[in-house]
Write a protein that holds these residues in place. Structure first.
Motif, PDB file in Angstrom:
ATOM      1  N   ASN A   1      -2.300 -12.744   5.180  1.00 51.94           N
ATOM      2  CA  ASN A   1      -3.145 -12.277   6.282  1.00 51.94           C
ATOM      3  C   ASN A   1      -2.304 -11.808   7.467  1.00 51.94           C
ATOM      4  O   ASN A   1      -2.603 -10.776   8.079  1.00 51.94           O
ATOM      5  CB  ASN A   1      -4.118 -13.369   6.719  1.00 51.94           C
ATOM      6  CG  ASN A   1      -5.223 -13.579   5.717  1.00 51.94           C
ATOM      7  OD1 ASN A   1      -5.518 -12.720   4.905  1.00 51.94           O
ATOM      8  ND2 ASN A   1      -5.840 -14.740   5.763  1.00 51.94           N
ATOM      9  N   ALA A   2      -1.247 -12.542   7.788  1.00 55.46           N
ATOM     10  CA  ALA A   2      -0.373 -12.130   8.893  1.00 55.46           C
ATOM     11  C   ALA A   2       0.329 -10.814   8.566  1.00 55.46           C
ATOM     12  O   ALA A   2       0.461  -9.949   9.436  1.00 55.46           O
ATOM     13  CB  ALA A   2       0.653 -13.227   9.184  1.00 55.46           C
ATOM     14  N   ALA A   3       0.750 -10.648   7.321  1.00 55.17           N
ATOM     15  CA  ALA A   3       1.406  -9.399   6.918  1.00 55.17           C
ATOM     16  C   ALA A   3       0.431  -8.224   6.995  1.00 55.17           C
ATOM     17  O   ALA A   3       0.805  -7.120   7.397  1.00 55.17           O
ATOM     18  CB  ALA A   3       1.978  -9.531   5.503  1.00 55.17           C
ATOM     19  N   ILE A   4      -0.815  -8.464   6.633  1.00 48.53           N
ATOM     20  CA  ILE A   4      -1.835  -7.415   6.750  1.00 48.53           C
ATOM     21  C   ILE A   4      -2.044  -7.060   8.214  1.00 48.53           C
ATOM     22  O   ILE A   4      -2.122  -5.878   8.572  1.00 48.53           O
ATOM     23  CB  ILE A   4      -3.153  -7.864   6.081  1.00 48.53           C
ATOM     24  CG1 ILE A   4      -2.976  -7.929   4.562  1.00 48.53           C
ATOM     25  CG2 ILE A   4      -4.303  -6.925   6.462  1.00 48.53           C
ATOM     26  CD1 ILE A   4      -4.111  -8.628   3.832  1.00 48.53           C
ATOM     27  N   ALA A   5      -2.130  -8.067   9.071  1.00 46.83           N
ATOM     28  CA  ALA A   5      -2.295  -7.806  10.503  1.00 46.83           C
ATOM     29  C   ALA A   5      -1.106  -7.018  11.050  1.00 46.83           C
ATOM     30  O   ALA A   5      -1.279  -6.093  11.850  1.00 46.83           O
ATOM     31  CB  ALA A   5      -2.479  -9.121  11.266  1.00 46.83           C
ATOM     32  N   ASP A   6       0.104  -7.366  10.610  1.00 43.23           N
ATOM     33  CA  ASP A   6       1.298  -6.622  11.032  1.00 43.23           C
ATOM     34  C   ASP A   6       1.215  -5.163  10.597  1.00 43.23           C
ATOM     35  O   ASP A   6       1.546  -4.250  11.359  1.00 43.23           O
ATOM     36  CB  ASP A   6       2.573  -7.243  10.444  1.00 43.23           C
ATOM     37  CG  ASP A   6       2.931  -8.588  11.050  1.00 43.23           C
ATOM     38  OD1 ASP A   6       2.372  -8.954  12.109  1.00 43.23           O
ATOM     39  OD2 ASP A   6       3.787  -9.270  10.454  1.00 43.23           O
TER      40      ASP A   6
ATOM     41  N   LEU B   1      -0.033  -2.130   0.092  1.00 40.56           N
ATOM     42  CA  LEU B   1       0.249  -3.281  -0.763  1.00 40.56           C
ATOM     43  C   LEU B   1       1.754  -3.543  -0.839  1.00 40.56           C
ATOM     44  O   LEU B   1       2.193  -4.696  -0.730  1.00 40.56           O
ATOM     45  CB  LEU B   1      -0.312  -2.993  -2.157  1.00 40.56           C
ATOM     46  CG  LEU B   1      -0.682  -4.153  -3.047  1.00 40.56           C
ATOM     47  CD1 LEU B   1      -1.733  -5.041  -2.406  1.00 40.56           C
ATOM     48  CD2 LEU B   1      -1.199  -3.621  -4.372  1.00 40.56           C
ATOM     49  N   ALA B   2       2.532  -2.492  -0.994  1.00 47.01           N
ATOM     50  CA  ALA B   2       3.988  -2.637  -1.060  1.00 47.01           C
ATOM     51  C   ALA B   2       4.554  -3.194   0.244  1.00 47.01           C
ATOM     52  O   ALA B   2       5.476  -4.017   0.238  1.00 47.01           O
ATOM     53  CB  ALA B   2       4.638  -1.294  -1.395  1.00 47.01           C
ATOM     54  N   THR B   3       3.998  -2.763   1.370  1.00 44.88           N
ATOM     55  CA  THR B   3       4.457  -3.250   2.672  1.00 44.88           C
ATOM     56  C   THR B   3       4.161  -4.737   2.819  1.00 44.88           C
ATOM     57  O   THR B   3       5.015  -5.506   3.281  1.00 44.88           O
ATOM     58  CB  THR B   3       3.790  -2.445   3.811  1.00 44.88           C
ATOM     59  OG1 THR B   3       4.159  -1.073   3.663  1.00 44.88           O
ATOM     60  CG2 THR B   3       4.212  -2.948   5.177  1.00 44.88           C
ATOM     61  N   VAL B   4       2.962  -5.145   2.440  1.00 40.30           N
ATOM     62  CA  VAL B   4       2.593  -6.567   2.524  1.00 40.30           C
ATOM     63  C   VAL B   4       3.476  -7.387   1.593  1.00 40.30           C
ATOM     64  O   VAL B   4       4.004  -8.437   1.971  1.00 40.30           O
ATOM     65  CB  VAL B   4       1.096  -6.761   2.213  1.00 40.30           C
ATOM     66  CG1 VAL B   4       0.746  -8.241   2.053  1.00 40.30           C
ATOM     67  CG2 VAL B   4       0.242  -6.127   3.307  1.00 40.30           C
ATOM     68  N   LEU B   5       3.678  -6.901   0.379  1.00 38.53           N
ATOM     69  CA  LEU B   5       4.522  -7.634  -0.575  1.00 38.53           C
ATOM     70  C   LEU B   5       5.966  -7.709  -0.086  1.00 38.53           C
ATOM     71  O   LEU B   5       6.628  -8.737  -0.256  1.00 38.53           O
ATOM     72  CB  LEU B   5       4.452  -6.996  -1.960  1.00 38.53           C
ATOM     73  CG  LEU B   5       5.119  -7.785  -3.077  1.00 38.53           C
ATOM     74  CD1 LEU B   5       4.489  -9.166  -3.234  1.00 38.53           C
ATOM     75  CD2 LEU B   5       5.024  -7.023  -4.390  1.00 38.53           C
ATOM     76  N   ALA B   6       6.460  -6.664   0.545  1.00 38.44           N
ATOM     77  CA  ALA B   6       7.832  -6.681   1.069  1.00 38.44           C
ATOM     78  C   ALA B   6       7.993  -7.744   2.150  1.00 38.44           C
ATOM     79  O   ALA B   6       9.054  -8.349   2.280  1.00 38.44           O
ATOM     80  CB  ALA B   6       8.207  -5.310   1.624  1.00 38.44           C
ATOM     81  N   GLU B   7       6.933  -7.990   2.902  1.00 38.87           N
ATOM     82  CA  GLU B   7       7.009  -9.006   3.959  1.00 38.87           C
ATOM     83  C   GLU B   7       6.862 -10.419   3.397  1.00 38.87           C
ATOM     84  O   GLU B   7       7.543 -11.333   3.825  1.00 38.87           O
ATOM     85  CB  GLU B   7       5.926  -8.750   5.018  1.00 38.87           C
ATOM     86  CG  GLU B   7       6.093  -9.626   6.243  1.00 38.87           C
ATOM     87  CD  GLU B   7       5.241  -9.191   7.411  1.00 38.87           C
ATOM     88  OE1 GLU B   7       4.842 -10.095   8.173  1.00 38.87           O
ATOM     89  OE2 GLU B   7       4.967  -7.996   7.586  1.00 38.87           O
TER      90      GLU B   7
END
Length: 152
Positions: A105-110, A18-24
């Motif tokens: 969605n793109a951040a999750i895929a990344d 979650l933190a990674t997605v939010l950071a992006e």
């Protein structure tokens, strides 16, 4: 002797994701908090009722109402009457909300790409196969289908 923290480890992996997605996504949407991403955990939210979103996210209707109100205030969604049940409201994404959903969605895929690179394809596939078996959730979308250009 302490008890192993299995659930803590699962939660840690989720919190890190979650933190990674939010950071992006966060720099373009500074009003977002990790809790707001809970709405987008189970696919498209457009047309859902707040109660459905609350059930999917595992939170109270009141808490989900607060998240929806915040996103509505910031122009990501609107609530409109349900044509089938006039007492109910459906959540509808605005253009900004649709863009946010694509970015999440793109951040999750990344993130998933980075996990696959870190673990290797075989271990990554084993992880998801195991999680699908444990949860009964077998319909995971192809990452290529959820990815869009970063500026999209």
């Amino acid at each position: 002797m302490s008890t192993p923290r299995y659930f803590g480890l699962l939660r840690l992996a989720f919190d890190q994701a979650l933190a990674t997605v939010l950071a992006e996504v966060g720099p373009q949407h500074p009003e977002l908090r990790p809790a707001h991403l809970q709405l987008f955990r189970f696919g498209g939210i457009d047309g859902s009722h707040t109660a459905e979103l609350a059930a999917h996210a595992g939170m109270t209707k009141q808490s989900m109402h607060e998240l929806v109100t915040h996103l509505e205030r910031h122009g990501y969604l609107v609530r409109e009457a349900d044509p089938v049940d006039p007492r109910a409201k459906r959540v509808r994404l605005t253009t900004a909300g649709q863009q946010l959903e694509r970015q999440i969605n793109a951040a999750i895929a990344d993130l998933l790409d980075s996990w696959e690179k870190r673990l290797g394809t075989e271990r990554f596939d084993q992880l998801w196969n195991t999680l699908q078996e444990l949860t009964g959730e077998t319909a995971l979308p192809d990452r290529a289908r959820i990815r869009v250009p970063k500026n999209g």
